[in-house]
Structures are given as structure tokens and as C-alpha cells.
Design an enzyme around this catalytic site. Structure first.
Site, PDB file in Angstrom:
ATOM      1  N   ARG A 255      77.095 -30.906 -13.052  1.00  0.00           N
ATOM      2  CA  ARG A 255      76.294 -32.122 -12.856  1.00  0.00           C
ATOM      3  C   ARG A 255      76.969 -33.075 -11.890  1.00  0.00           C
ATOM      4  NH1 ARG A 255      76.187 -34.544 -18.357  1.00  0.00           N
ATOM      5  NH2 ARG A 255      75.120 -36.271 -17.317  1.00  0.00           N
TER       6      ARG A 255
ATOM      7  N   THR B 277      89.963 -44.145 -23.190  1.00  0.00           N
ATOM      8  CA  THR B 277      90.766 -44.380 -24.385  1.00  0.00           C
ATOM      9  C   THR B 277      92.038 -43.535 -24.382  1.00  0.00           C
ATOM     10  OG1 THR B 277      88.805 -44.964 -25.666  1.00  0.00           O
ATOM     11  CG2 THR B 277      90.746 -44.286 -26.908  1.00  0.00           C
TER      12      THR B 277
ATOM     13  N   ASP C 190      82.705 -42.004 -36.931  1.00  0.00           N
ATOM     14  CA  ASP C 190      83.217 -42.169 -35.567  1.00  0.00           C
ATOM     15  C   ASP C 190      82.315 -43.113 -34.794  1.00  0.00           C
ATOM     16  OD1 ASP C 190      84.815 -41.844 -33.359  1.00  0.00           O
ATOM     17  OD2 ASP C 190      84.280 -39.749 -32.984  1.00  0.00           O
ATOM     18  N   LYS C 191      82.815 -43.587 -33.639  1.00  0.00           N
ATOM     19  CA  LYS C 191      82.013 -44.408 -32.732  1.00  0.00           C
ATOM     20  C   LYS C 191      82.155 -43.858 -31.328  1.00  0.00           C
ATOM     21  CE  LYS C 191      83.603 -47.451 -30.215  1.00  0.00           C
ATOM     22  NZ  LYS C 191      84.230 -47.594 -28.837  1.00  0.00           N
ATOM     23  N   HIS C 192      81.184 -44.192 -30.485  1.00  0.00           N
ATOM     24  CA  HIS C 192      81.246 -43.811 -29.077  1.00  0.00           C
ATOM     25  C   HIS C 192      80.733 -44.978 -28.248  1.00  0.00           C
ATOM     26  CE1 HIS C 192      81.093 -41.367 -25.441  1.00  0.00           C
ATOM     27  NE2 HIS C 192      79.938 -41.955 -25.183  1.00  0.00           N
ATOM     28  N   SER C 193      81.455 -45.275 -27.181  1.00  0.00           N
ATOM     29  CA  SER C 193      81.016 -46.302 -26.237  1.00  0.00           C
ATOM     30  C   SER C 193      80.607 -45.633 -24.935  1.00  0.00           C
ATOM     31  CB  SER C 193      82.146 -47.300 -25.972  1.00  0.00           C
ATOM     32  OG  SER C 193      81.822 -48.148 -24.878  1.00  0.00           O
TER      33      SER C 193
ATOM     34  N   SER D 156      75.309 -34.282 -23.653  1.00  0.00           N
ATOM     35  CA  SER D 156      76.739 -34.252 -23.362  1.00  0.00           C
ATOM     36  C   SER D 156      77.527 -35.074 -24.376  1.00  0.00           C
ATOM     37  CB  SER D 156      76.991 -34.779 -21.950  1.00  0.00           C
ATOM     38  OG  SER D 156      78.370 -34.815 -21.663  1.00  0.00           O
TER      39      SER D 156
ATOM     40  N   LYS E 270      79.667 -33.116 -28.231  1.00  0.00           N
ATOM     41  CA  LYS E 270      81.088 -33.244 -28.573  1.00  0.00           C
ATOM     42  C   LYS E 270      81.276 -34.012 -29.872  1.00  0.00           C
ATOM     43  CE  LYS E 270      82.227 -35.020 -24.523  1.00  0.00           C
ATOM     44  NZ  LYS E 270      81.120 -34.833 -23.597  1.00  0.00           N
ATOM     45  N   LYS E 271      80.517 -35.092 -30.061  1.00  0.00           N
ATOM     46  CA  LYS E 271      80.678 -35.893 -31.275  1.00  0.00           C
ATOM     47  C   LYS E 271      80.222 -35.115 -32.510  1.00  0.00           C
ATOM     48  CE  LYS E 271      82.530 -39.678 -29.800  1.00  0.00           C
ATOM     49  NZ  LYS E 271      83.877 -40.061 -30.261  1.00  0.00           N
TER      50      LYS E 271
END
Length: 434
Positions: A167, A119, A79-82, A182, A186-187
Site C-alpha cells: 500500500r 510509542t 488495550d487502546k490504539h491511537s 490493518s 493486529k489488535k
């Protein structure tokens, strides 16, 4: 353990233990502490910080506060995260390209935040498509298609959901430790074998400073690798929109042009860089360069768009979307060109201002309950370094009313600066971390 004793330690600048951080995460998930105590915990971490070990402990505890997925598949789960930027629709290109290369991508994504698009909001511009899949359907789509882009359900990292809401109202969003926990809780709950992080920096990103971006990239990669998820980060430039459109349906249109056309442009370079690292980390390529070439081939050769269409149909979208995507995407009722008032080179673009203009048009949320209009936004945005003549188009506004289009046009003219000298355009990929 109890909240009062842990908060007292934080107040006296004593680092909480791994067990205490685990207790807080469980209490956040099952409401064993009040919102006031959760806010005090967030403020204590924000002011004092955590050690590297503490950051890992909090991340894993938040991950384990809910369901952690496991997979039995014949390829790596990647997976990727931006960290977010304007015109950043890389996930919609990269997920199906990775699937075409033999990876499985259970992408748990988010919605628009501030001036940046989400997304999930982009995908939901496609009629009929739902990103709220139950676990059985999520697993089925990932297993059959190779990728699925979905929202997190209530069972995924519930401690993060609670802490994030606190927060937001306690002015503790910009804590390096809490941001890291955070994102990764999740990832990591998705059961990944490998992860790549795209940390954006520039006018269209949340982080405007390269030093801050480096610190976040370092914290994320260090924490994820310590959690035994092979992770690399890339710092990429966001001094201008990644694609020349901002807005949900407009960005999906850009994705379709890339997937069905020549497959060139900055979005392909970013997708190939991120995907190449992932394929190498997942054992599907000998190195990042070979992986990048495989991703580019999947995009240009049509394998990625085939996977994309199959994924959309499996998630409730139109079966014939790939062949007739222009017919399915919603269009705005007011379309207006914004033209330059003088000659010059595009020397600076305020990406945050452009993103907020889209939000004001109805393409994003001011409060969580706002409904998004998927058709509105900006298209044909000029690029840094372009030579512009007076009267030439700077961008095209897509709106529902003329007065909204007028306000957006004023913002566009203010956000795009023209100078007499051609500027140096920053490299798209700035550096790699981890």
C-alpha cells in the site's frame, strides 16, 4: 480460487466474497500472490470499497493469517490504539494506570510514521530497554506486571505486514477499509476483551477533517464489535501537541513528570477518558466516569509509576529509572530557544510542520532504515490561546548541530501563528463513537 479471478471481480466492481477475502489474506501471508497482484487488490479495494460485512471478513482473515494469542488471566485483557498525533505519549501513561486498576494490557505498538512519533521509539529512548520480546517473555511480563508495550513479531498478522508495504508504494494508504483492517487485525490478534480507539483530528493528526475522523471511528468500532471485541472510539483534538514536547526522550520526560508529579494536564484528561471507557467495558468499573476517576487516582497516587518502573526493568531498562530518570535519558548537544518576534495570542499551531521539524532533526525516519536520535526534538512548546510578548519563548530546539537548530527554529516560527485576538481553543475530547 486464484488471484486473477478475484481481481477480475474487483475490476468489474463486484464485491469479493468472504471466502475470497480469506483466500487473499492467506496468500498475502504465504506469498501465494505477487506484489503486483497485491497492489492490484489494494487499488481495487481503495477505488470500490468494501461492504461492512466485507470489511469484517478482511479484518478477521488478516488477523487469522498468523498467531492469535489467548490468555488465562484473572482480569480483562484491554488495550487502546491511537491513529497518531504529535506529542501523543498517552500509551506510556495509560498502560501502567490500567494495570494498576486490575486490567492486563498486552500493547502491541508501532514506530513513528510520517510526522507523528511512535510509542516504541519513545520507549527505546530508555537505555537498555528492548521492545522486541519473544512470546514467552511477553506473556511473563504481562502476567507479572499487568502491562507490556512491545513490537509485533513476524507471527502477528503477517498478511497486514505484506499488504501495508505494498500500500505504501501503490498510493493506497488512505483507504478506509484497508486502514481499518490493518489496525484491527493486529489488535485483535492480541486476544483482547476490550479496546478503545483514540481517533485524532486536527493539524497534528493524519486526519485534518472531522468528517473523515467520524467515518474512520465508525468503521473501526463497527468492525471490532462485529468481531466480538467490545470497542468504543473517542475523537480527540490534535490542533496542538498533546504535551509540550516532541521527540522521543523529551516525551518520556513529560510522561515521567506526569507520573511522578501532580498528574495534571491534557494527557491526563485523555488517558482518564480512554481508560475510563476501557475499565467500564472490561467490567472493572460501573461506568466510564467511575473508570476515569480510578485511572486518575492511579496516576496521581503513584500506583501507575510503580507499574511503569517494574515494566521497564522487566524489558531490560534500568532498575532505578523511576528514581533517577533525568540521569538516564539522553540529552542533545545544542539547545536553543526560539523566541517570538512580536506580541500576540497563539492563534494557530501547525502540528504537522512541528512533527516534520523533529524528523529533520533526526528524531524520526525518512526511510525505514534510518537510525533515530532519541535526544533531539522540541520542548516547551506554547499552547493555543497563550498571550506572548516579543522575545518570549515559543519553543526550545534540541539538536546535534547548530545549522540543524537554525532550520528547526525557522520552522517553529512559521508553524506558530500569533494573532491580535485570543482564539477559541477546541475541546480536547470532541465526541464518543460506539
Amino acid at each position: 480460487m486464484n488471484a486473477r479471478s478475484i481481481l477480475a471481480k474487483l475490476r468489474h466492481r463486484q464485491p469479493p466474497t468472504q471466502g475470497e477475502l480469506a483466500w487473499v489474506a492467506r496468500a498475502l501471508a504465504d506469498e501465494g500472490i505477487s506484489d503486483a497482484q497485491a497492489g492490484a487488490f489494494a487499488m481495487g479495494v481503495c477505488l470500490n470499497g468494501l461492504s461492512d460485512e466485507g470489511r469484517v471478513a478482511l479484518t478477521l482473515a488478516m488477523r487469522d493469517s498468523g498467531r492469535v494469542l489467548t490468555w488465562d488471566l484473572d482480569g480483562p485483557v484491554l488495550d487502546k490504539h491511537s491513529t497518531g498525533g504529535v506529542g501523543d505519549c498517552v500509551s506510556l501513561v495509560l498502560a501502567p494506570a490500567l494495570a494498576a486498576c486490575g486490567a492486563y494490557v498486552p500493547m502491541i505498538s508501532g514506530r513513528g510514521l510520517g510526522h507523528t512519533g511512535g510509542t516504541l521509539d519513545k520507549l527505546e529512548a530508555i537505555p537498555g530497554l528492548s521492545t522486541d520480546l519473544d512470546e514467552a517473555l511477553f506473556r511473563d511480563v504481562v502476567g507479572r506486571v499487568g502491562c507490556a508495550i512491545v513490537s509485533a513479531n513476524a507471527d502477528i498478522a503477517p498478511a497486514d505486514k505484506r499488504l501495508y508495504a505494498v500500500r505504501d508504494v501503490s498510493s493506497t494508504v488512505d483507504s478506509l477499509d484497508l486502514i481499518t483492517a490493518s489496525i484491527l487485525s493486529k489488535k485483535l490478534a492480541a486476544g483482547l476483551d476490550g479496546l478503545v480507539l483514540d481517533v485524532k483530528v486536527g493539524s497534528g493528526a493524519f486526519m485534518k477533517d472531522l468528517g473523515q475522523a467520524r467515518a474512520l471511528a465508525g468503521a473501526l468500532t463497527k468492525t471490532a464489535n462485529a468481531a466480538e471485541c467490545r470497542t468504543t472510539a473517542v475523537i480527540s483534538d490534535m490542533s496542538q501537541p498533546l504535551v509540550p514536547s516532541l521527540g522521543n526522550a523529551l516525551e518520556v520526560a513529560e510522561v515521567m513528570r506526569v507520573l511522578t508529579g501532580a498528574g495534571r494536564g491534557p494527557i491526563v484528561e485523555v488517558a482518564a477518558t480512554l481508560g475510563g471507557l476501557l475499565l467500564a467495558n472490561g467490567g472493572l468499573a460501573n461506568d466510564a466516569q467511575e473508570g476515569a476517576e480510578a485511572i486518575t487516582k492511579a496516576i496521581r497516587g503513584g500506583a501507575a509509576v510503580e507499574r511503569f518502573g517494574t515494566m521497564l526493568a522487566a524489558m531490560g531498562g534500568p532498575v532505578a529509572f523511576i528514581e533517577n530518570w533525568q540521569r538516564f535519558l539522553p540529552e542533545a548537544t545544542v539547545i536553543r530557544e526560539v523566541t517570538a518576534t512580536k506580541d500576540g495570542y497563539v492563534s494557530e499551531i501547525d502540528g504537522e510542520a512541528l512533527g516534520l521539524a523533529v524528523v529533520a532533526l533526526g528524531g524520526g525516519r525518512v526511510v525505514e532504515s534510518d537510525r533515530i536520535n532519541p535526544a533531539v526534538g522540541l520542548s516547551d512548546v506554547v499552547r493555543l490561546g497563550n498571550k506572548i510578548r516579543r522575545g518570549q519563548t515559543l519553543a526550545v530546539v534540541h539538536a546535534t548541530r547548530s545549522d540543524e537548530a537554525d532550520r528547526a527554529a525557522q520552522t517553529v516560527r512559521s508553524a506558530i501563528s500569533l494573532g491580535s485576538a485570543k482564539p477559541k481553543v477546541p475541546d480536547l475530547i470532541i465526541e464518543r463513537v460506539g
